[in-house]
Design an enzyme around this catalytic site. Structure first.
Site, PDB file in Angstrom:
ATOM      1  N   LYS A  36       0.835  -1.201   0.000  1.00 26.64           N
ATOM      2  CA  LYS A  36       0.000   0.000   0.000  1.00 26.64           C
ATOM      3  C   LYS A  36       0.868   1.249   0.000  1.00 26.64           C
ATOM      4  CE  LYS A  36      -0.370  -0.066   5.047  1.00 26.64           C
ATOM      5  NZ  LYS A  36      -1.275  -0.118   6.212  1.00 26.64           N
ATOM      6  N   TYR A 256      15.563  30.933   6.495  1.00 23.96           N
ATOM      7  CA  TYR A 256      14.349  31.657   6.856  1.00 23.96           C
ATOM      8  C   TYR A 256      14.197  31.771   8.377  1.00 23.96           C
ATOM      9  CZ  TYR A 256      12.642  31.334   2.056  1.00 23.96           C
ATOM     10  OH  TYR A 256      12.482  31.452   0.696  1.00 23.96           O
TER      11      TYR A 256
END
Length: 360
Positions: A36, A256
């Site tokens: 999956k 940042y």
């Protein structure tokens, strides 16, 4: 200069090695290989094609995942681990040899009125203590008798459950779940499966007729330890390159928000990977990266396309040098433990921008 962007190398040899280890641990059990979420980020078609001759079934979460396997030539049985979602799905299952879990009354009622071209294989999911999906223990007999009467399903049911604490070896809860599962299915015809990765590694009595390896198939431990402790090999090596090496002054920030300021003169390396590639944005300062034989720490905030590492003042690293985010040299479990982000989440969040290379 030879810069290579973020690349995930996926090894078929490692995948086959891990499957061999799993078979040694549970030699008498058949295998539902869980693929999956794009085979936990490893490429579902590649993984299924590599393993198809060596496993008995594939496990997926959604019908679309199963149909993708069928459309790419996979012929082994496929099991929907969450079951079917709609009545219109059932004829598709019958035509494509897709098996389904049944875990609630709504699915049972849909099955009763379905008109199918051929019977489908059904596994009854039993809630032994996870309390997520599954039929309550006192309802198992009712469901069993109802399902046995239906011409829409194949004669022999399967029985399945799932552990919630298989990695907590000091807890008796897993043994309680095993006992409940064995007790409620002991007088019923049908093959049984309760062991996923943790059960396979730590609870031999849970192996039963079928096992469902997931994370360990990809060489990753379901616990805080590293896969190598269980003779597992990482199937994925996530790499990128330095795209800049910069002299950096004491007291100057990087990135940042200026969340990190250098305590001394150093060199900063800029690596071409960021949250646009699926690498987490909010990892803590010091998160490890493997570069030229050593660990270097991430400093400053991870940005969309880049992250920065402290190389050290005397480093000789150059633009184009390879940086390993996780893999053989730097286990993903180590990154997970440092960041507090599960290995499962790290590998399944990689984006399509990451180049995938399939190797032996």
């Amino acid at each position: 200069m030879n810069v290579k962007p973020a690349t995930a190398k996926i090894s078929s040899r490692a995948l086959k090695h891990n499957l061999a280890v799993i078979k040694q641990k549970a030699p008498h059990s058949k295998i539902i290989a869980v693929v999956k979420a794009n085979a936990y980020g490893h490429g579902v078609v590649f993984v299924a094609s590599t393993l198809e001759k060596d496993v008995d079934c594939f496990g997926v979460a959604r019908l679309e995942e199963a149909l993708a396997l069928r459309s790419n030539g996979i012929t082994k049985p496929i099991l929907l681990l969450e079951g079917f979602f709609a009545e219109k799905d059932l004829p598709i299952l019958a035509v494509n040899n897709i098996e389904t879990i049944v875990h609630n009354h709504e699915q049972l009622e849909v099955l009763k009125r379905a008109i199918l071209p051929s019977p489908i294989k059904v596994w009854l999911k039993i809630d032994t203590g996870m309390h997520r999906l599954g039929v309550a223990l006192d309802e198992v007999e009712e469901f069993y008798q109802e399902l046995k009467k239906l011409p829409q399903i194949q004669p022999h049911l399967g029985f399945v459950s799932h552990f919630s604490r298989a990695d907590e070896l000091e807890s008796d809860y897993t043994q309680l779940q095993i006992n409940r599962f064995l007790s409620v299915t002991q007088d019923k015809q049908g093959e049984r499966s309760i062991a996923a990765s943790g059960g396979i590694l730590f609870w031999q009595e849970s192996h039963l007729d079928w096992i469902r390896p997931g994370i360990i198939m990809y060489g990753i431990s379901p616990t805080d330890t590293v896969g190598a402790e269980f003779n597992l090999t990482p199937v994925m090596n996530l790499k990128s390159s330095l795209i800049a090496v910069r002299n950096h002054k004491k007291g100057e920030p990087v990135g940042y928000g200026g969340i990190w300021t250098s305590p001394c003169d150093t060199k900063i390396g800029v690596v071409a990977i960021g949250y646009g590639d699926g690498y987490p944005r909010d990892v803590p300062e010091g998160t490890p990266v493997y570069l030229n034989g050593r660990i270097v720490p991430i400093v400053g905030r991870v940005s969309m396309d880049m992250l920065t590492v402290d190389l050290g003042a005397d480093s000789q690293d150059q633009v184009g040098d390879e940086a390993i985010l996780w893999g053989k040299e730097l286990p993903i479990e180590t990154v997970a433990q440092f960041t507090g982000i599960l290995s499962y989440e790290l590998i399944t969040k990689l984006t399509p921008r990451v180049i995938t290379e399939y190797v032996d």
